[in-house]
Write a protein that holds these residues in place. Structure first.
Motif, PDB file in Angstrom:
ATOM      1  N   ASN A 243       0.858  -1.181   0.000  1.00  0.00           N
ATOM      2  CA  ASN A 243       0.000   0.000   0.000  1.00  0.00           C
ATOM      3  C   ASN A 243       0.896   1.234   0.000  1.00  0.00           C
ATOM      4  OD1 ASN A 243      -1.683   2.214   0.812  1.00  0.00           O
ATOM      5  ND2 ASN A 243      -3.214   0.717   1.411  1.00  0.00           N
ATOM      6  N   GLU A 244       1.026   1.884  -1.158  1.00  0.00           N
ATOM      7  CA  GLU A 244       1.911   3.039  -1.265  1.00  0.00           C
ATOM      8  C   GLU A 244       1.411   4.221  -0.442  1.00  0.00           C
ATOM      9  OE1 GLU A 244       2.690   4.081  -5.278  1.00  0.00           O
ATOM     10  OE2 GLU A 244       3.763   2.209  -5.740  1.00  0.00           O
ATOM     11  N   ALA A 245       0.095   4.339  -0.279  1.00  0.00           N
ATOM     12  CA  ALA A 245      -0.458   5.466   0.479  1.00  0.00           C
ATOM     13  C   ALA A 245      -0.008   5.436   1.938  1.00  0.00           C
ATOM     14  CB  ALA A 245      -1.985   5.463   0.397  1.00  0.00           C
ATOM     15  N   SER A 246       0.067   4.232   2.515  1.00  0.00           N
ATOM     16  CA  SER A 246       0.432   4.115   3.932  1.00  0.00           C
ATOM     17  C   SER A 246       1.832   3.532   4.133  1.00  0.00           C
ATOM     18  CB  SER A 246      -0.587   3.230   4.656  1.00  0.00           C
ATOM     19  OG  SER A 246      -0.628   1.935   4.069  1.00  0.00           O
ATOM     20  N   ASN A 247       2.548   3.238   3.030  1.00  0.00           N
ATOM     21  CA  ASN A 247       3.884   2.631   3.096  1.00  0.00           C
ATOM     22  C   ASN A 247       3.877   1.322   3.880  1.00  0.00           C
ATOM     23  OD1 ASN A 247       5.348   4.611   1.609  1.00  0.00           O
ATOM     24  ND2 ASN A 247       5.265   5.965   3.386  1.00  0.00           N
ATOM     25  N   GLU A 248       2.820   0.546   3.720  1.00  0.00           N
ATOM     26  CA  GLU A 248       2.681  -0.715   4.429  1.00  0.00           C
ATOM     27  C   GLU A 248       2.849  -1.901   3.477  1.00  0.00           C
ATOM     28  OE1 GLU A 248      -0.398   0.622   8.000  1.00  0.00           O
ATOM     29  OE2 GLU A 248      -1.162  -0.425   6.229  1.00  0.00           O
ATOM     30  N   ILE A 249       3.366  -2.989   4.011  1.00  0.00           N
ATOM     31  CA  ILE A 249       3.476  -4.250   3.287  1.00  0.00           C
ATOM     32  C   ILE A 249       2.892  -5.348   4.159  1.00  0.00           C
ATOM     33  CG2 ILE A 249       5.001  -5.875   2.104  1.00  0.00           C
ATOM     34  CD1 ILE A 249       7.121  -3.717   1.990  1.00  0.00           C
ATOM     35  N   LEU A 250       1.990  -6.127   3.587  1.00  0.00           N
ATOM     36  CA  LEU A 250       1.426  -7.277   4.293  1.00  0.00           C
ATOM     37  C   LEU A 250       1.812  -8.545   3.555  1.00  0.00           C
ATOM     38  CD1 LEU A 250      -1.870  -7.693   6.114  1.00  0.00           C
ATOM     39  CD2 LEU A 250      -1.376  -9.348   4.312  1.00  0.00           C
ATOM     40  N   PHE A 251       2.313  -9.523   4.310  1.00  0.00           N
ATOM     41  CA  PHE A 251       2.677 -10.832   3.777  1.00  0.00           C
ATOM     42  C   PHE A 251       1.629 -11.837   4.252  1.00  0.00           C
ATOM     43  CE2 PHE A 251       6.499  -8.368   4.508  1.00  0.00           C
ATOM     44  CZ  PHE A 251       7.188  -8.483   3.311  1.00  0.00           C
ATOM     45  N   PHE A 252       1.049 -12.557   3.320  1.00  0.00           N
ATOM     46  CA  PHE A 252      -0.002 -13.530   3.624  1.00  0.00           C
ATOM     47  C   PHE A 252       0.511 -14.913   3.240  1.00  0.00           C
ATOM     48  CE2 PHE A 252      -4.559 -15.018   2.437  1.00  0.00           C
ATOM     49  CZ  PHE A 252      -4.689 -15.645   3.671  1.00  0.00           C
ATOM     50  N   ASP A 253       0.588 -15.803   4.237  1.00  0.00           N
ATOM     51  CA  ASP A 253       1.153 -17.143   4.045  1.00  0.00           C
ATOM     52  C   ASP A 253       0.033 -18.149   3.806  1.00  0.00           C
ATOM     53  OD1 ASP A 253       2.283 -19.657   4.299  1.00  0.00           O
ATOM     54  OD2 ASP A 253       3.663 -19.066   5.889  1.00  0.00           O
ATOM     55  N   HIS A 254      -0.115 -18.614   2.571  1.00  0.00           N
ATOM     56  CA  HIS A 254      -1.129 -19.603   2.242  1.00  0.00           C
ATOM     57  C   HIS A 254      -0.483 -20.796   1.529  1.00  0.00           C
ATOM     58  CE1 HIS A 254      -0.839 -17.707  -1.729  1.00  0.00           C
ATOM     59  NE2 HIS A 254      -1.083 -16.541  -1.135  1.00  0.00           N
ATOM     60  N   GLY A 255       0.718 -21.147   2.006  1.00  0.00           N
ATOM     61  CA  GLY A 255       1.459 -22.241   1.390  1.00  0.00           C
ATOM     62  C   GLY A 255       1.551 -23.458   2.291  1.00  0.00           C
ATOM     63  N   PRO A 256       2.244 -24.491   1.826  1.00  0.00           N
ATOM     64  CA  PRO A 256       2.382 -25.723   2.603  1.00  0.00           C
ATOM     65  C   PRO A 256       3.330 -25.542   3.787  1.00  0.00           C
ATOM     66  CG  PRO A 256       3.679 -25.848   0.598  1.00  0.00           C
ATOM     67  CD  PRO A 256       2.894 -24.571   0.511  1.00  0.00           C
ATOM     68  N   VAL A 273      -0.153 -13.869   8.907  1.00  0.00           N
ATOM     69  CA  VAL A 273       0.191 -12.619   8.241  1.00  0.00           C
ATOM     70  C   VAL A 273       1.311 -11.926   9.001  1.00  0.00           C
ATOM     71  CG1 VAL A 273      -2.140 -12.304   7.323  1.00  0.00           C
ATOM     72  CG2 VAL A 273      -1.525 -11.233   9.486  1.00  0.00           C
ATOM     73  N   LEU A 274       2.098 -11.144   8.268  1.00  0.00           N
ATOM     74  CA  LEU A 274       3.068 -10.218   8.851  1.00  0.00           C
ATOM     75  C   LEU A 274       2.781  -8.848   8.259  1.00  0.00           C
ATOM     76  CD1 LEU A 274       4.667 -13.115   8.570  1.00  0.00           C
ATOM     77  CD2 LEU A 274       6.616 -11.729   9.252  1.00  0.00           C
ATOM     78  N   LEU A 275       2.937  -7.817   9.052  1.00  0.00           N
ATOM     79  CA  LEU A 275       2.653  -6.461   8.592  1.00  0.00           C
ATOM     80  C   LEU A 275       3.824  -5.557   8.920  1.00  0.00           C
ATOM     81  CD1 LEU A 275       0.627  -4.429   7.372  1.00  0.00           C
ATOM     82  CD2 LEU A 275      -0.248  -4.066   9.689  1.00  0.00           C
TER      83      LEU A 275
END
Length: 458
Positions: A243-256, A273-275
């Motif tokens: 999200n460029e507006a808030s300079n945030e990155i969210l990582f969503f883990d949906h793997g094995p 998730v990590l934020l």
């Protein structure tokens, strides 16, 4: 430390340079004299022998003109190289144990085979190293660039090793470089989507903070790389939302869970998730902390309770069997995604609790373009269970019953269920964070809980 000393020799003033080169030589000769071939702890791991061989080659090349009595040193080094390469060749990590260890061992053989052609065994070392490395790169670096072991740090380790071997093979015109270059390119694109430097990589899966050669190596990092707003690594099972507006990155883990059949370096972190915001982590993966130091800490740091996801009845999504072994790896899938004009929407599920409890966990992520995140959890099943939803942060503060301040203007609100704040203390493992292997520091866990019949949503 040999490479660090060699770099110090290059970067410092004349007096420090002389001291660094002399210290490097004394330490290396002392190690060789004190560790006769195949005796002691330094010859237990073929991977460690490979990493030592690579480091010695680079460090000596960096200080080549500063070596005192080079004939004496090189005689010792040649003996060490031969012993290390032969041990690696005879004791490679293959079959079910073939992971990052195998890549390191192959690169060690490539170095020994190319740089020391005078040895009678050099051709066989080089041939085996290049052949197995090519096979393992195709297997371990997935088509989307992620790693088969499902750990971001070890994937950097593997990628750096491949980059070192690639540079050496291209320099000497060895066959097989094209295949290696394709894998290296995939992996670097993945890593540069995850972070802009190694210090900012998300803590997904195991990490021992080890390096392929040196913490200052940057061959796997690209200049001016601009990732997309939404990147889905479907084979690895990671989505990255920016999200460029808030300079945030969210990582969503949906793997094995990890690399079958043992899933050794994986964590039971399905749908976690990590934020991050401006390189500050708001919602943490607590890290690894230890492998063998204390079994209770090892068990906790890779458990489901230690991650930002749902835990049922206090049990892990898979069963921990040993320090590097799991039973019953689960399936996880990204079922839907939509990078809409007003928000990004992702929906995924995992079946880690299905065989034992008949439960499927669904999680939806909505990333609002103007800033903010909505995370929806739904547990499909029946009968009565206790559901825990944990959020791990550095130093959260409680605003009211279900609202918590993470950092600055960032707040987290729990909807549906009671919540408590657990600050790290000496009574339990929960709340602790490990940014660096072997070191743990205090954090806190926001834990929402519900006991009752399913289905349940929050």
């Amino acid at each position: 430390q040999l490479v660090s000393l060699a770099l110090l020799e290059k970067k410092s003033g004349e007096l420090q340079r002389s001291d660094a080169a002399a210290l490097l030589q004394r330490q290396l000769e002392s190690w060789i004299d004190g560790n006769p071939p195949f005796c002691g702890i330094h010859y237990i791991s073929s991977m460690e022998c490979a990493l030592r061989l690579i480091a010695v080659c680079h460090s000596l090349d960096l200080v080549r003109g500063k070596i005192i009595a080079p004939e004496q040193l090189w005689e010792k080094v040649l003996g060490m190289i031969y012993v290390h390469a032969e041990l690696i060749h005879r004791r490679m990590s293959l079959y079910s144990s073939s992971g990052n260890h195998t890549i390191a061992e192959c690169v060690g053989l490539v170095y020994a085979g190319i740089l020391f052609p005078e040895f009678e065994k050099s051709k066989s070392w080089k041939k085996a190293g290049i052949r197995i490395l090519g096979e393992e790169v195709d297997r371990q670096i997935l088509p989307d660039g992620g790693g088969i072991e499902r750990t971001v740090w070890y994937h950097l380790f593997v990628t750096d090793l491949c980059g070192l071997a690639l540079a050496l093979m291209k320099k000497y015109g060895e066959d097989g470089a094209a295949n290696l270059e394709a894998g290296f390119s995939r992996a670097t694109a993945y890593l540069n989507t995850m972070a802009n430097n190694p210090d900012n990589l998300p803590a997904i899966g195991d990490s021992d903070n080890g390096y392929a050669l040196s913490r200052y190596l940057r061959i796997s990092w690209l200049d001016k790389y601009k990732p997309d707003k939404l990147t889905i690594f479907d084979k690895t099972g990671i989505s990255v939302i920016r999200n460029e507006a808030s300079n945030e990155i969210l990582f969503f883990d949906h793997g094995p869970l990890g690399m079958a059949p043992g899933y050794g370096h994986g964590h039971a972190d399905g749908l976690s998730v990590l934020l991050k915001c401006n390189d500050e982590t708001l919602l943490h993966d607590p890290g690894t902390y230890t492998y063998t130091g204390d079994k209770d800490w090892r068990r906790y740091f890779r458990s489901t309770m230690a991650h930002n996801t749902v835990c049922v009845d206090g049990e892990d999504q898979a069963k921990q069997l040993a320090t590097f072994m799991w039973k019953n790896g689960y399936n996880a899938r990204l079922a839907y995604h939509n990078p809409g004009k007003e928000a990004v929407l992702l929906l995924a599920y995992h079946d880690g609790y299905f065989d034992t409890k008949g439960i499927i966990h669904w999680r939806g992520i909505i990333g609002l373009n103007e800033g903010g995140w909505i995370i929806w959890d739904y547990l499909h099943g029946n009968s009565e269970h206790t559901i825990y939803l944990n959020w791990h942060a550095r130093n959260p503060g409680k605003e009211n019953n279900n609202r918590y301040r993470l950092s600055g203007d960032h707040e987290l609100e729990i909807v549906n269920g009671s919540s408590t704040l657990h600050a790290a203390d000496n009574t339990s493992c929960i709340g602790w964070i490990s940014d660096t292997y072997g070191i743990k520091c205090t954090g806190a866990t926001i834990s929402a809980s519900y006991t009752g019949s399913l289905p349940y949503e929050s």
